[in-house]
Design a protein around this motif. Structure first.
Motif, PDB file in Angstrom:
ATOM      1  N   PRO A  45      -6.683  14.555   7.870  1.00 53.63           N
ATOM      2  CA  PRO A  45      -7.631  13.616   8.484  1.00 53.63           C
ATOM      3  C   PRO A  45      -7.402  13.489   9.985  1.00 53.63           C
ATOM      4  O   PRO A  45      -6.299  13.765  10.477  1.00 53.63           O
ATOM      5  CB  PRO A  45      -7.361  12.298   7.753  1.00 53.63           C
ATOM      6  CG  PRO A  45      -5.986  12.444   7.197  1.00 53.63           C
ATOM      7  CD  PRO A  45      -5.801  13.901   6.897  1.00 53.63           C
ATOM      8  N   HIS A  46      -8.421  13.024  10.681  1.00 54.89           N
ATOM      9  CA  HIS A  46      -8.374  13.056  12.142  1.00 54.89           C
ATOM     10  C   HIS A  46      -9.203  11.929  12.744  1.00 54.89           C
ATOM     11  O   HIS A  46     -10.186  11.470  12.153  1.00 54.89           O
ATOM     12  CB  HIS A  46      -8.919  14.404  12.632  1.00 54.89           C
ATOM     13  CG  HIS A  46      -9.632  14.319  13.944  1.00 54.89           C
ATOM     14  ND1 HIS A  46     -10.998  14.161  14.038  1.00 54.89           N
ATOM     15  CD2 HIS A  46      -9.164  14.332  15.212  1.00 54.89           C
ATOM     16  CE1 HIS A  46     -11.348  14.092  15.298  1.00 54.89           C
ATOM     17  NE2 HIS A  46     -10.269  14.203  16.033  1.00 54.89           N
ATOM     18  N   ALA A  47      -8.797  11.477  13.914  1.00 54.97           N
ATOM     19  CA  ALA A  47      -9.597  10.564  14.729  1.00 54.97           C
ATOM     20  C   ALA A  47      -9.298  10.861  16.186  1.00 54.97           C
ATOM     21  O   ALA A  47      -8.169  11.219  16.532  1.00 54.97           O
ATOM     22  CB  ALA A  47      -9.280   9.097  14.403  1.00 54.97           C
ATOM     23  N   SER A  48     -10.297  10.710  17.049  1.00 49.69           N
ATOM     24  CA  SER A  48     -10.117  10.945  18.477  1.00 49.69           C
ATOM     25  C   SER A  48     -10.549   9.717  19.263  1.00 49.69           C
ATOM     26  O   SER A  48     -11.158   8.791  18.730  1.00 49.69           O
ATOM     27  CB  SER A  48     -10.910  12.169  18.948  1.00 49.69           C
ATOM     28  OG  SER A  48     -10.158  13.354  18.787  1.00 49.69           O
ATOM     29  N   VAL A  49     -10.247   9.746  20.570  1.00 47.28           N
ATOM     30  CA  VAL A  49     -10.505   8.631  21.480  1.00 47.28           C
ATOM     31  C   VAL A  49      -9.834   7.370  20.933  1.00 47.28           C
ATOM     32  O   VAL A  49     -10.405   6.288  20.901  1.00 47.28           O
ATOM     33  CB  VAL A  49     -12.014   8.410  21.715  1.00 47.28           C
ATOM     34  CG1 VAL A  49     -12.247   7.598  22.974  1.00 47.28           C
ATOM     35  CG2 VAL A  49     -12.766   9.721  21.814  1.00 47.28           C
TER      36      VAL A  49
END
Length: 222
Positions: free
Chosen positions: A108-112
């Protein structure tokens, strides 16, 4: 030296490690022959290990995809709970390393991201949106985050501390190879299509205003 975005990612990693008892490992690809300074700085700030990926690519510009292809197997072997990258590199402002790594690893991933915490074994990441809004996400580790800003300003370490670490610490080296397939394939090049040209208005202010009104009326805008 650490660039601004990676410095914030390192700071957020150190804050998480201080709260959880985990250790921080700094990993970088040496494409310029000047990575040591950044890794020693990371160690001076509190990272426990520093790993330099070396190979036949000095003075080679690596695309985001190529960088992810090099990093992915190393990260899989290290098996971390969490990978933090700067939200983007200052040279290309691409902002795609974290999601590209996540896609290759299936994590899983998230940015900013502007804040993180572990709670009951799950990761909470606060993602910055538009208009001052934020979104709180829960992710199952292992996960990858692109850090926009740490919860506090990156800590400062004096040059004397970095020099001390350079005498005492060791940077681990791992030999890696460039991806065999090109990251981008050019299929076609063509000249841009011609379009209408701009009209330069001259004369007095009244004449220019009158001409602008005529143009707007001709285009049905008045």
């Amino acid at each position: 030296m650490l660039n601004e975005y990676d410095d914030h990612a390192l700071e957020e990693a150190l804050l998480l490690a201080e709260a959880s008892g985990d250790e921080v490992i700094a990993v970088g690809i040496d494409t310029t022959g000047e990575l040591d300074q950044a890794l020693y700085t990371a160690l001076a700030k509190g990272a426990k290990r520093a790993i330099k990926l070396v190979g036949d690519f000095e003075e080679t510009w690596l695309s985001t995809r190529a960088t992810a292809e090099i990093l992915a197997p190393i990260l899989r072997d290290l098996a971390p709970r969490l990978v933090l990258t700067g939200v983007q590199a200052p040279d290309d402002l691409d902002g795609q390393l974290a999601p590209t790594l996540a896609a290759r690893l299936g994590w899983p991933h998230a940015s900013v991201v502007i804040g993180t915490e572990f709670s009951d074994g799950r990761l909470r990441a606060r993602k910055e949106l538009w208009g001052g809004m934020t979104l709180l996400l829960e992710l199952e580790p292992p996960a990858i985050l692109g850090i926009q800003a740490a919860r506090q300003a990156p800590r400062y370490v004096p040059v004397s501390r970095v020099r001390q670490v350079m005498r005492e610490a060791t940077i681990e080296e791992i030999e890696v190879e460039l991806p065999t397939q090109p990251s981008v394939a050019v299929e076609r090049l063509r000249l841009p299509e011609e379009a209408s040209q701009a009209e330069l208005l001259t004369g007095s202010a009244a004449e220019i205003a009158e001409r602008m009104i005529e143009l707007l009326r001709a285009r049905g805008l008045l």
